[in-house]
Design an enzyme around this catalytic site. Structure first.
Site, PDB file in Angstrom:
ATOM      1  N   THR A   1     -17.439  11.853   9.840  1.00 59.91           N
ATOM      2  CA  THR A   1     -16.110  11.245   9.774  1.00 59.91           C
ATOM      3  C   THR A   1     -15.751  10.508  11.054  1.00 59.91           C
ATOM      4  OG1 THR A   1     -15.374  12.962   8.288  1.00 59.91           O
ATOM      5  CG2 THR A   1     -13.659  11.802   9.452  1.00 59.91           C
TER       6      THR A   1
ATOM      7  N   THR B   1     -18.751  17.127  10.888  1.00 59.38           N
ATOM      8  CA  THR B   1     -18.327  18.496  11.228  1.00 59.38           C
ATOM      9  C   THR B   1     -18.924  19.560  10.298  1.00 59.38           C
ATOM     10  OG1 THR B   1     -16.326  18.248   9.885  1.00 59.38           O
ATOM     11  CG2 THR B   1     -16.139  17.745  12.230  1.00 59.38           C
ATOM     12  N   ASP B   2     -19.319  19.152   9.081  1.00 58.97           N
ATOM     13  CA  ASP B   2     -19.690  20.178   8.100  1.00 58.97           C
ATOM     14  C   ASP B   2     -20.880  21.041   8.533  1.00 58.97           C
ATOM     15  OD1 ASP B   2     -17.623  19.352   6.528  1.00 58.97           O
ATOM     16  OD2 ASP B   2     -18.839  18.097   5.210  1.00 58.97           O
TER      17      ASP B   2
ATOM     18  N   CYS C   1     -17.886  39.423   7.785  1.00 61.04           N
ATOM     19  CA  CYS C   1     -16.698  39.260   8.637  1.00 61.04           C
ATOM     20  C   CYS C   1     -16.972  38.169   9.664  1.00 61.04           C
ATOM     21  CB  CYS C   1     -16.381  40.551   9.383  1.00 61.04           C
ATOM     22  SG  CYS C   1     -15.919  41.865   8.273  1.00 61.04           S
TER      23      CYS C   1
HETATM   24  N1  ASP Z   1     -18.571  15.319   5.488  1.00 59.37           N
HETATM   25  C1  ASP Z   1     -18.384  14.982   6.879  1.00 59.37           C
HETATM   26  C2  ASP Z   1     -19.650  15.351   7.604  1.00 59.37           C
HETATM   27  O1  ASP Z   1     -19.857  16.498   7.934  1.00 59.37           O
HETATM   28  C3  ASP Z   1     -17.192  15.699   7.402  1.00 59.37           C
HETATM   29  C4  ASP Z   1     -16.858  15.399   8.851  1.00 59.37           C
HETATM   30  O2  ASP Z   1     -17.537  14.701   9.575  1.00 59.37           O
HETATM   31  O3  ASP Z   1     -15.828  15.915   9.295  1.00 59.37           O
HETATM   32  O4  ASP Z   1     -20.458  14.496   7.851  1.00 59.37           O
END
Ligand code: ASP
Length: 338
Positions: A13, A89-90, A275
């Protein structure tokens, strides 16, 4: 002297901008970052950009890309003072964990960051994440890099990469390191918790160990789960069981028999917790005895992301002496408490 930071842009993103006429997202050209973000020129270091030919959603990043990044860092290690990886981020915690095992003897910072909103969005979190990451990647004291490990910087926090997990798909504050303290925090001042930083004394120079075996399986146990389906699966080298609380599972004969059968087939079984914070403690409850009986390995307080990449890195890796259980149980680079 101006420090040099190499920015490796992989996708995600962070590398997008909004077309305000159509409302759709399109790729942001990181080659033109200085035109789009002139404030970058105010930084006290020099930033060099290396974009992936085809930016990837991080769900498409895996062992092959981890190796490409590790080798690229090695090839450029002497030319730059710090390395910044822009990443979706994923799966950022998986990449950070894998890189921490592959890059042995790091004496320079490797920082991963991304964002929840595209860099070209008005409300973006990308700019702060990017600028502060560059700052941390160029931070030196007495000619020595302050950060000498693989980290994630996100929403004002610098975290040990192999201790992180993404816990929010919604909030800017998306990452946490529940079992290890924060390495640095940015507010009015940019702080570093020096006592929490990792230092490796075993290597005199950077070495790449890009061995990865993908024959690893991860199962989350749930009440009523039919474990016998495990025995019908093709043989795997490592099975990671994500079990309840501090290491419990339903304690019937069938469970014992099934897990024993998997072990008898030569599969290593690692146990991690469902957890988010705390970890496995065999013997605390009777319902963990089954694991001791079959010789399962306690993942202690390791994250699932780190356990998976560590298992991939270790199983049958010829560069390690000692058996898998011993190597998995010890800290290779700060990913597990001993
Ligand atoms: N789907 C995206 C990725 O991980 C989400 C992100 O970058 O926040 O490439």
């Amino acid at each position: 002297m101006k420090r040099k930071v190499l920015l490796i842009y992989t996708g995600g993103t962070i590398g997008m901008e909004k077309d305000y006429e159509t409302g759709s997202l399109r790729a942001f050209d990181f080659g033109n970052i200085f035109e789009k973000m002139p404030e970058m020129k105010l930084m006290e270091c020099e930033v060099f950009v290396h974009p992936f030919a085809k930016p990837l959603d991080s769900s498409d990043m895996g062992p092959q890309e981890w190796k490409i990044i590790a080798h690229y860092i090695k090839e450029n290690y002497e030319l730059y003072d710090g390395f910044l990886i822009l990443h979706g981020t994923d799966t950022m915690s998986y990449t950070a964990s894998a890189l921490s095992f592959m890059l042995k003897g790091l004496k320079k910072p490797v920082i991963l960051t991304g964002s929840q909103l595209p860099i070209g969005d008005l409300r973006t979190d990308a700019k702060e994440n990017l600028l502060t990451s560059i700052y941390y990647a160029s931070l030196y004291e007495n000619n020595e890099a302050v950060i000498q490990e693989v980290t994630i910087y996100f929403e004002y926090k610098l975290l040990r990469g192999n201790r992180t997990l993404k816990y929010s798909a919604e909030y800017f504050d998306a990452y946490s390191s529940p079992n290890y303290p924060i390495l640095g925090q940015s507010g009015v001042h940019l702080n570093i918790a020096k006592e929490n930083l990792y230092r490796n004394h075993a290597y005199t120079q950077l070495e790449i160990d890009d061995y990865i075996c993908e024959d690893v399986l991860f199962w989350r146990i749930f009440p009523g789960m039919n474990l016998s389906s495990f025995t019908e699966l093709p043989k795997m080298k490592v099975l990671i069981l994500q079990v309840f609380g501090s290491g419990t599972i339903f304690s019937n004969e069938k469970t014992l028999k099934t897990l024993q059968q998997i072990r008898n087939n030569g599969t290593e079984i690692v146990v991690v917790s469902q957890c988010i914070s705390g970890g496995i403690s065999f013997g605390k409850y009777e319902n963990s005895n089954i694991f001791s009986k079959i010789g399962a390995i306690s993942g202690k307080d390791i994250t699932a992301e780190s356990a998976i990449t560590k298992a991939m890195h270790l199983i049958d890796n010829p560069t390690y002496t000692g058996n898998f259980a011993e190597n998995f149980s010890r800290s290779l680079c700060g990913e597990i408490s001993e």
